[in-house]
Design an enzyme around this catalytic site. Structure first.
Site, PDB file in Angstrom:
ATOM      1  N   SER A 600     -16.461  -2.136   4.093  1.00 47.09           N
ATOM      2  CA  SER A 600     -17.508  -1.304   4.682  1.00 47.09           C
ATOM      3  C   SER A 600     -16.952   0.111   4.905  1.00 47.09           C
ATOM      4  CB  SER A 600     -18.021  -1.941   5.978  1.00 47.09           C
ATOM      5  OG  SER A 600     -19.229  -1.367   6.385  1.00 47.09           O
ATOM      6  N   ASP A 675     -26.845  -6.741  -0.618  1.00 45.16           N
ATOM      7  CA  ASP A 675     -26.380  -6.047   0.579  1.00 45.16           C
ATOM      8  C   ASP A 675     -27.507  -5.157   1.100  1.00 45.16           C
ATOM      9  OD1 ASP A 675     -25.069  -4.511   2.511  1.00 45.16           O
ATOM     10  OD2 ASP A 675     -23.189  -4.475   1.395  1.00 45.16           O
ATOM     11  N   HIS A 707     -23.852  -7.994   3.042  1.00 48.43           N
ATOM     12  CA  HIS A 707     -22.722  -7.135   3.403  1.00 48.43           C
ATOM     13  C   HIS A 707     -21.471  -7.943   3.767  1.00 48.43           C
ATOM     14  CE1 HIS A 707     -21.109  -3.230   4.318  1.00 48.43           C
ATOM     15  NE2 HIS A 707     -20.855  -3.523   5.581  1.00 48.43           N
TER      16      HIS A 707
END
Length: 730
Positions: A600, A675, A707
């Site tokens: 991320s 995602d 994600h």
């Protein structure tokens, strides 16, 4: 995007008892992913109104058990699927007590929507009669009991419904304009849920006569779509012939957000009233909450730049709103200002960074400042509450060391007492309603989580769980040790880090280094807490693994955290390069073999650091990485960058894409096709730039994964992929 390494769906993140594998001498990726080295946790702790007891769901999810706060011993079984009348359940997922604790909502068939939201089917259990009845036939969201315990409100298909127990449990519809991707009542839209971290904007007045709620009109918010394939684990048979598509409203930086309004519904007259809230046209309402006065609905608002928070009292019958309190920051207001605000009979408690650190402030109910409760170069991390009887505040802070947290209290004479033991580590607390007791969870880098019951003087009354089995397993495992270190950058900034050396470490040899980081605003990875992860495994494979919290991370005050404002990613990348160069000076490090990885924001920082121009990194891995903040959502991005229209130059500097031509080192990119947070678009646009620049790279795409990239064998495949890449390129 949240400030943690990897955030799973709420249901995958529950602290639950993990099974233990047979004793063996080496860490394996599969065992780590199965949770064999994760501490057993205590989940679903609910303090009871008497201040002496708490309840907890049994490990097999078949019972609600009542315990004594004083002893930690089981007192009685409050609910049991096997003995409750008219109960056909084999297990359940969760529960909610009514305020008078005479009824319990039993949650089943829980289905995640996004990070914090889910639908479920609920059953109503009468404690006195030991009898259960169906209360919602269809899946619903965010059920809320009225304070008198005689009504239940919830959201179904974007509309609010009300059930009155004293009128034959009849369901009535409060709103009728709800529609997917257009109007949402009571339950936040995607960006509010993700970035303001809540799933409910639906509440009753304290006299149970009115309902207050927020309405989101997302009709003009641009949509985003991604394909959904048949896939496996789970398998979507409906897409066996052609892929499907999921479309939802996702506002990227600088575009229109939902229009938000606050409404009340008079249950007796059935009149709906819109509050006359003087909200900026593009402002936010991150929380609503009734005070103890049924004529004072507290509405927290933010301007779009999120550097001004206003607290209004709205009269739910007339709609008239009065500004009560304002908090401002030259950069931005952090989430705990509105998530941790507490309203009492005559006072308000608020966390603010106005003096440069997050501290607790005490106001009159009318909004006049009484005093600053905590002071110093440390941060209040949680406010647990105020005991009116003794005029004592309970909270946690990192006083003394930003890598730790302790539980504290301040009494009426401003005497401060640390309740946690003086052993360095991370402490969290759940207090009884009476504040006489609290359950403390403690861990540090050498100690898996220990749960104790303490009194409000800090004395340990009982140990609930010490994870003895895990400690025994660790003793039988070849486990590399984590150590803390500090170093000073060329810009004269001292940074904190940890390092894990190989299990057979020999100081006369030179080792490759794999750096892990997250680096996002307000995050912290360098903390004195327990954890066994892939980084530990890589240390058993002959790598030194290190992590450094650079500028922009949390725990060290507003100036340290917010110095990246308007161009995030730049100072952070410099600090990761400084860290790599520092590690390269250590006599046992091969400075020609240093790699970096992250997930991320950490993946984004991998790209920014590898493209910083120094060429210090030989290889890197970016998982689920944002690559240009113009592709990310309004709330998160604009909090730190403002809009692209205001700060185009800052967005250019903060883009991994504009740095792509400077990328040095072998690169692996990983992303999930589903995602909903950091879209696959980020990787697609970034790799197109690499292709056109003639820069080679590797990539891995996971079908239908969000994600968190998990499900079935996915995690094992992912970490084996990462391991092989590092071994081949570092």
């Amino acid at each position: 995007m949240k400030s943690s390494k990897i955030i799973l769906w709420a249901f995958c993140a529950m602290l639950c008892a993990a099974p233990y594998a047979d004793a063996q001498n080496k860490l394996t990726i599969e065992d780590i992913n199965k949770g064999y080295y994760s501490p057993r946790g205590i989940r679903n702790i609910t303090p009871m109104a008497d201040g002496e007891h708490y309840t907890q769901m049994s490990a097999d999810r078949t019972k609600i058990i009542k315990y004594s706060f004083k002893t930690g011993k089981e007192v009685e079984t409050v609910f049991d699927v096997k003995t409750a009348r008219d109960c056909n359940l084999e297990s359940f997922d969760g529960y909610i007590f009514s305020p008078d604790e005479k009824k319990i909502l039993i949650r089943t068939n829980t289905t995640p929507i996004y990070r914090n939201s889910y639908t479920a089917v609920y059953h109503l259990y009468d404690v006195h009669n030991n009898k259960m009845r169906d209360i919602t036939k269809d899946p619903v969201q965010i059920p809320v009991f009225s304070p008198d315990g005689n009504q239940l409100a919830y959201v179904k298909d974007n509309n609010i419904y009300l059930v009155k127990f004293l009128y034959g449990y009849a369901e009535s519809q409060v709103t009728k304009d709800g529609e997917f991707n257009k109007i949402k009542n009571g339950a936040p839209d995607w960006v509010y849920e993700e970035e303001f971290a809540y799933n409910s904007a639906l509440t009753f007045s304290p006299d149970s006569k009115m309902i207050a709620y927020v309405k989101w009109n997302e009709s003009e918010v641009p949509s985003f779509s991604f394909p959904v394939y048949k896939g496996l684990a789970p398998e979507n048979e409906q897409f066996a012939e052609y892929p499907g598509e999921y479309t939802y409203k996702y506002p990227v930086a600088g575009v229109k957000n939902s229009v938000v309004t606050v409404h009340t519904f008079d249950i007796f007259s059935k009149v709906t009233k819109k509050m006359e809230l003087p909200l900026d046209k593009d402002g936010y309402v991150p929380r609503i909450k009734f005070t103890n006065d049924p004529e004072k609905l507290a509405i927290m608002t933010l301007n779009r730049n999120q550097n001004r928070m206003d607290v209004y009292y709205a009269n739910p019958k007339t709609g008239v709103c009065k500004l009560v309190l304002r908090d401002e920051d030259k950069r931005y207001i952090k989430e705990n200002a509105y998530s941790d605000i507490h309203f009492y009979e005559n006072n308000i408690a608020l966390i603010s960074e106005r003096d440069g650190f997050a501290h607790l402030y005490w106001y009159t109910i009318g909004g006049n400042l009484v005093k600053q409760v905590t002071k110093g170069n440390f941060e209040v991390t949680d406010f647990y509450g105020w005991d009116e009887e003794t005029n004592t505040f309970y909270y946690s802070s990192n006083e003394g060391n930003p890598m730790t947290s302790y539980v504290w209290k301040i009494d009426a004479k401003n005497k401060k007492t640390r309740l946690s033991s003086d052993t360095e580590g991370t402490n969290n607390a759940i207090f009884s309603d009476s504040f006489k007791y609290y359950i403390n969870s403690f861990s540090n880098i050498n100690t898996p989580t220990v749960y104790t019951i303490n009194d409000n003087k800090g004395k340990v009354l009982a140990t609930l769980m010490d994870n003895k089995e895990l400690k025994e397993r660790i003793a039988e495992t070849t486990l590399p040790q984590k150590e803390f270190f500090k170093f000073t950058t060329p810009e004269n900034v001292e940074l904190n880090g940890w390092i894990i050396k190989p299990t057979d470490f020999d100081a006369s040899k030179k080792y490759p280094v794999l750096m892990f980081q997250y680096s996002g605003p307000g995050s912290q990875q360098v903390l004195n807490r327990w954890g066994i992860s892939w980084e530990n495994y890589m240390a058993t494979q002959g790598y030194i693994v290190a992590c450094v919290d650079g500028r922009g991370t949390g725990g060290r005050g507003a100036d340290f955290e917010k110095c990246t404002y308007m161009s995030i990613g730049v100072k952070e990348a410099d600090d990761q390069v400084y860290a790599a160069k520092y590690l390269g000076t250590l006599p046992y490090v091969d400075k020609s073999r240093i790699g970096i990885w992250g997930w991320s924001y950490g993946g984004y920082m991998t790209l920014m650091s590898m493209s910083q121009g120094s060429g210090v990194f030989k290889a890197g891995i970016a998982v689920a990485a944002p690559t240009d903040w113009r592709y990310y959502d309004t709330v998160y991005t604009e909090r730190f960058m403002r809009t692209p229209q205001e700060n185009g130059e800052g967005y250019d500097k903060s883009s991994a894409i504009t740095r792509a031509e400077n990328l040095k080192g072998k690169l692996l990119l990983v992303h999930g096709t589903a995602d909903d947070n950091v879209h696959l678009r980020n990787m697609a646009e970034y790799t197109e730039h690499l292709v056109q620049l003639g820069i080679d790279f590797d990539m891995m795409v996971y079908t239908n994964r969000n994600h968190s990239i998990y499900g079935g064998n996915t995690r094992n495949h992912l970490y084996n992929k990462l391991t092989n890449f590092i071994k081949e390129n570092l």
